[in-house]
Write a protein that holds these residues in place. Structure first.
Motif, PDB file in Angstrom:
ATOM      1  N   GLN A 414     -10.829  12.155  10.936  1.00  0.00           N
ATOM      2  CA  GLN A 414     -11.360  10.800  10.812  1.00  0.00           C
ATOM      3  C   GLN A 414     -12.321  10.407  11.930  1.00  0.00           C
ATOM      4  OE1 GLN A 414     -10.992   8.845   8.229  1.00  0.00           O
ATOM      5  NE2 GLN A 414      -9.592  10.229   7.163  1.00  0.00           N
ATOM      6  N   GLU A 415     -12.223  11.074  13.090  1.00  0.00           N
ATOM      7  CA  GLU A 415     -13.058  10.668  14.219  1.00  0.00           C
ATOM      8  C   GLU A 415     -14.028  11.756  14.681  1.00  0.00           C
ATOM      9  OE1 GLU A 415     -10.716   8.995  17.414  1.00  0.00           O
ATOM     10  OE2 GLU A 415      -9.274   8.157  15.985  1.00  0.00           O
ATOM     11  N   PHE A 416     -13.616  13.016  14.601  1.00  0.00           N
ATOM     12  CA  PHE A 416     -14.471  14.104  15.085  1.00  0.00           C
ATOM     13  C   PHE A 416     -15.387  14.608  13.968  1.00  0.00           C
ATOM     14  CE2 PHE A 416     -15.615  18.365  16.452  1.00  0.00           C
ATOM     15  CZ  PHE A 416     -15.823  18.212  17.806  1.00  0.00           C
ATOM     16  N   VAL A 417     -14.798  15.011  12.839  1.00  0.00           N
ATOM     17  CA  VAL A 417     -15.610  15.504  11.729  1.00  0.00           C
ATOM     18  C   VAL A 417     -16.381  14.349  11.087  1.00  0.00           C
ATOM     19  CG1 VAL A 417     -15.590  16.720   9.513  1.00  0.00           C
ATOM     20  CG2 VAL A 417     -13.996  17.398  11.318  1.00  0.00           C
ATOM     21  N   GLN A 418     -15.683  13.234  10.861  1.00  0.00           N
ATOM     22  CA  GLN A 418     -16.317  12.066  10.246  1.00  0.00           C
ATOM     23  C   GLN A 418     -17.296  11.418  11.237  1.00  0.00           C
ATOM     24  OE1 GLN A 418     -16.365  10.317   7.428  1.00  0.00           O
ATOM     25  NE2 GLN A 418     -17.183   8.408   8.188  1.00  0.00           N
ATOM     26  N   GLN A 419     -18.551  11.306  10.839  1.00  0.00           N
ATOM     27  CA  GLN A 419     -19.517  10.628  11.692  1.00  0.00           C
ATOM     28  C   GLN A 419     -20.657  10.007  10.893  1.00  0.00           C
ATOM     29  OE1 GLN A 419     -20.959  14.409  13.856  1.00  0.00           O
ATOM     30  NE2 GLN A 419     -22.873  13.272  13.610  1.00  0.00           N
ATOM     31  N   GLY A 420     -20.684  10.234   9.572  1.00  0.00           N
ATOM     32  CA  GLY A 420     -21.775   9.706   8.760  1.00  0.00           C
ATOM     33  C   GLY A 420     -23.022  10.564   8.913  1.00  0.00           C
ATOM     34  N   TYR A 421     -24.030  10.269   8.095  1.00  0.00           N
ATOM     35  CA  TYR A 421     -25.245  11.080   8.084  1.00  0.00           C
ATOM     36  C   TYR A 421     -26.360  10.493   8.943  1.00  0.00           C
ATOM     37  CZ  TYR A 421     -22.851  13.439   4.289  1.00  0.00           C
ATOM     38  OH  TYR A 421     -21.924  14.128   3.549  1.00  0.00           O
ATOM     39  N   ASP A 422     -26.090   9.354   9.575  1.00  0.00           N
ATOM     40  CA  ASP A 422     -27.117   8.727  10.415  1.00  0.00           C
ATOM     41  C   ASP A 422     -26.742   8.736  11.892  1.00  0.00           C
ATOM     42  OD1 ASP A 422     -28.882   8.011   8.286  1.00  0.00           O
ATOM     43  OD2 ASP A 422     -27.475   6.410   7.745  1.00  0.00           O
ATOM     44  N   THR A 423     -25.577   9.299  12.221  1.00  0.00           N
ATOM     45  CA  THR A 423     -25.130   9.344  13.620  1.00  0.00           C
ATOM     46  C   THR A 423     -25.554  10.654  14.257  1.00  0.00           C
ATOM     47  OG1 THR A 423     -23.206   7.994  13.060  1.00  0.00           O
ATOM     48  CG2 THR A 423     -23.129   9.182  15.155  1.00  0.00           C
ATOM     49  N   ASN A 424     -26.216  10.555  15.387  1.00  0.00           N
ATOM     50  CA  ASN A 424     -26.689  11.731  16.120  1.00  0.00           C
ATOM     51  C   ASN A 424     -25.933  11.803  17.440  1.00  0.00           C
ATOM     52  OD1 ASN A 424     -28.067  13.823  17.276  1.00  0.00           O
ATOM     53  ND2 ASN A 424     -30.084  12.858  17.217  1.00  0.00           N
ATOM     54  N   ARG A 425     -24.973  12.725  17.543  1.00  0.00           N
ATOM     55  CA  ARG A 425     -24.157  12.844  18.757  1.00  0.00           C
ATOM     56  C   ARG A 425     -24.696  13.953  19.651  1.00  0.00           C
ATOM     57  NH1 ARG A 425     -18.265  12.946  15.824  1.00  0.00           N
ATOM     58  NH2 ARG A 425     -18.120  10.732  15.256  1.00  0.00           N
ATOM     59  N   SER A 426     -24.836  13.650  20.918  1.00  0.00           N
ATOM     60  CA  SER A 426     -25.189  14.685  21.879  1.00  0.00           C
ATOM     61  C   SER A 426     -23.983  15.593  22.081  1.00  0.00           C
ATOM     62  CB  SER A 426     -25.607  14.072  23.213  1.00  0.00           C
ATOM     63  OG  SER A 426     -24.473  13.501  23.858  1.00  0.00           O
ATOM     64  N   ILE A 427     -24.202  16.768  22.665  1.00  0.00           N
ATOM     65  CA  ILE A 427     -23.086  17.681  22.895  1.00  0.00           C
ATOM     66  C   ILE A 427     -22.080  17.074  23.870  1.00  0.00           C
ATOM     67  CG2 ILE A 427     -24.350  18.944  24.690  1.00  0.00           C
ATOM     68  CD1 ILE A 427     -21.708  20.346  22.218  1.00  0.00           C
ATOM     69  N   ASP A 428     -22.561  16.274  24.829  1.00  0.00           N
ATOM     70  CA  ASP A 428     -21.629  15.613  25.755  1.00  0.00           C
ATOM     71  C   ASP A 428     -20.756  14.610  25.016  1.00  0.00           C
ATOM     72  OD1 ASP A 428     -22.369  17.046  27.942  1.00  0.00           O
ATOM     73  OD2 ASP A 428     -23.772  15.554  28.737  1.00  0.00           O
ATOM     74  N   GLU A 429     -21.349  13.867  24.092  1.00  0.00           N
ATOM     75  CA  GLU A 429     -20.553  12.914  23.304  1.00  0.00           C
ATOM     76  C   GLU A 429     -19.529  13.638  22.448  1.00  0.00           C
ATOM     77  OE1 GLU A 429     -23.666   9.219  22.564  1.00  0.00           O
ATOM     78  OE2 GLU A 429     -23.898  11.050  21.378  1.00  0.00           O
ATOM     79  N   THR A 430     -19.929  14.781  21.872  1.00  0.00           N
ATOM     80  CA  THR A 430     -19.004  15.565  21.047  1.00  0.00           C
ATOM     81  C   THR A 430     -17.829  16.070  21.879  1.00  0.00           C
ATOM     82  OG1 THR A 430     -20.677  16.245  19.434  1.00  0.00           O
ATOM     83  CG2 THR A 430     -18.810  17.729  19.737  1.00  0.00           C
ATOM     84  N   LEU A 431     -18.106  16.625  23.067  1.00  0.00           N
ATOM     85  CA  LEU A 431     -17.020  17.138  23.903  1.00  0.00           C
ATOM     86  C   LEU A 431     -16.168  16.008  24.471  1.00  0.00           C
ATOM     87  CD1 LEU A 431     -18.872  20.051  25.744  1.00  0.00           C
ATOM     88  CD2 LEU A 431     -17.275  20.200  23.841  1.00  0.00           C
ATOM     89  N   ASP A 432     -16.785  14.864  24.759  1.00  0.00           N
ATOM     90  CA  ASP A 432     -16.039  13.683  25.192  1.00  0.00           C
ATOM     91  C   ASP A 432     -15.014  13.292  24.137  1.00  0.00           C
ATOM     92  OD1 ASP A 432     -15.954  12.302  27.521  1.00  0.00           O
ATOM     93  OD2 ASP A 432     -17.814  11.191  27.207  1.00  0.00           O
TER      94      ASP A 432
END
Length: 469
Positions: A414-432
């Protein structure tokens, strides 16, 4: 240039003609119909006295009185840096209303195999902005990483998201001049509705400025479908190895490409292989996929994301099966996750990036990427196993530890895989986000991460904060 009026047979997209001199394989042919229309084709098979020609525009209007001219050269793609921002049809002709292409070069669409001695090992990270890819199945420059999808799943949305978000982080931070990022998008056998959706998104987001788009629609000839990916890859190789771009090639849908191979094989009356596909399909796919890579001494690179829809969601079907042998992993889209509203519905457990370990590691601000990824894989896999157990004994029968892993699996989706198609996460945000989730688990369960990293990044208050909410 010799001209013949010796057509003996017309079968589907193929024309057979008698000749009195040798004709080269893949040679380009012009066929002039009695109505004065000129059609282009390519020699598919050449034997003594007769050749078979596949006609790009279809064989309508051709009869035995048509003239056949052999041009003495193979098909070439006119390439120039000015192709960026252009939209072409499946044969490489502009369809965007722009000016004619004035090429710097004309390159053979078959391409040249990269000398293995000169091939550089892929080990530089490409950020797609999609956590399930960047965090768990990292894409590396020069890699070929397909997306295995199914009919009705939103692979087009994921392809568009990657096309507009993909970047090379080092270059963003002021890396070497001249190593810019470009996207070559090759669509094969898509509907007009899908084509409109792609173009609307490219234009709305401005991604078209750094892209070259090739469009082969479902009602275009199947023969053209065989040419489209080769034109796209030839353009990518020019931009990468002549103009120093880092090029991401997205090819969709490879299933339509393979269906075209089967259709033409049937017209040639070839002995069919597994499930009716040609026995040489493995070789044919390898010729496309192996055009990804890096060359020693060249700044640019070609990275491929082929997309294929698995018929019947069957990963043992010849198309995904052969693709999996050639490529370096796969991203798998899941129908159950899609029905839950997860966007994008990427199932990380059967997904794999074989080159991930070479493109990540220490040096990122959130600790060792590989350790964090391994720990999340292990925790999510355990949570998935426990879901099966809950169906039998109920959640109340599980221990407190097991319930934490079940909660982890739910929040991971619900929080890691789910992000929608308009959200652009940096690698730091992903690891955070990964550390936020791992902090749900007791420290002693984090047995795949170095203790120093746990002390530095583990969020002690996270479990209590979640409970309070």
């Amino acid at each position: 240039m010799k001209e013949y009026q010796t057509i003996t047979e017309i079968s589907g997209p193929l024309v057979f003609a008698e000749v009195d001199e040798p004709v080269g394989y893949d040679e380009i042919v012009e066929i002039e119909t009695p109505q004065g229309e000129t059609l282009r084709g390519q020699v598919l098979e050449s034997s003594e006295g007769i050749v078979s020609i596949q006609v790009f525009e279809g064989t309508g209007g051709i009869d035995r009185n048509a003239s056949v001219r052999f041009l003495g050269e193979t098909m070439k793609m006119p390439v120039t840096e000015d192709l960026l921002g252009r939209v072409l049809d499946g044969s490489g002709n502009p369809i965007d209303g722009g000016p004619e292409i004035v090429p710097d070069q004309r390159q053979d669409i078959v391409g040249e195999a990269i000398n293995p001695y000169s091939r550089e090992y892929p080990e530089e990270f490409i950020q797609t902005g999609v956590s399930a890819i960047d965090g768990m199945n990292t894409l590396v420059r020069g890699q070929k990483l397909p997306i295995f999808s199914g009919s009705g799943l939103p692979h087009n949305e994921l392809a568009l998201q990657i096309a507009r978000q993909a970047t090379v982080p080092e270059e963003e931070e002021g890396g070497e001049e001249g190593s810019e990022f470009a996207v070559v998008f090759g669509a094969m056998g898509i509907t007009q509705e899908e084509a409109n959706e792609f173009m609307d998104d490219f234009e709305r987001t401005g991604a078209l400025e750094r892209s070259v788009v090739f469009m082969n629609l479902a009602d275009d000839p199947a023969v053209e479908r065989q040419v489209t990916p080769r034109l796209a890859l030839t353009t990518a190789e020019y931009l990468a190895f002549e103009k120093d771009y880092h090029v991401l090639v997205i090819l969709t849908d490879m299933t339509n490409y393979c269906e075209a191979l089967r259709e033409i094989g049937a017209a040639r009356e070839e002995v069919p292989g597994r499930r009716g596909y040609p026995g040489y399909m493995y070789t044919d796919l390898a010729q496309l996929y192996e055009r990804a890579g890096r060359i020693e001494g060249k700044e640019g690179s070609v990275t491929q994301i082929p997309i294929l829809t698995m018929p019947g969601d069957d990963d043992t079907h010849p198309i995904p099966d052969l693709t999996g042998y050639i490529t370096e992993g796969q991203i798998v889209m899941d129908r159950d996750l899609n029905s839950q509203g997860i966007e994008p519905p990427i199932n990380v457990l059967p997904s794999l990036s074989r080159l991930m370990d070479d493109g990540i590691g220490e040096g990122l601000t959130r600790g060792d990427h590989g350790d964090v990824s391994d720990q999340m894989y292990a925790a999510y896999a355990e949570g998935e196993d426990l879901r099966d157990l809950v169906n039998i004994v109920g959640r109340e029968a599980l221990s407190e530890r097991d319930n934490k892993f079940l909660d982890f699996a739910d929040r991971f989706e619900q929080e890691f895989v789910q992000q929608g198609y308009d959200t652009n996460r940096s690698i730091d945000e992903t690891l955070d986000l990964g550390w936020d989730l791992l902090s749900m688990l007791p420290k002693e369960e984090l047995n795949r991460i170095d203790e120093d990293l746990i002390e530095e990044h583990y969020r002690e208050e996270e479990p209590e904060a979640v409970q309070a909410d």
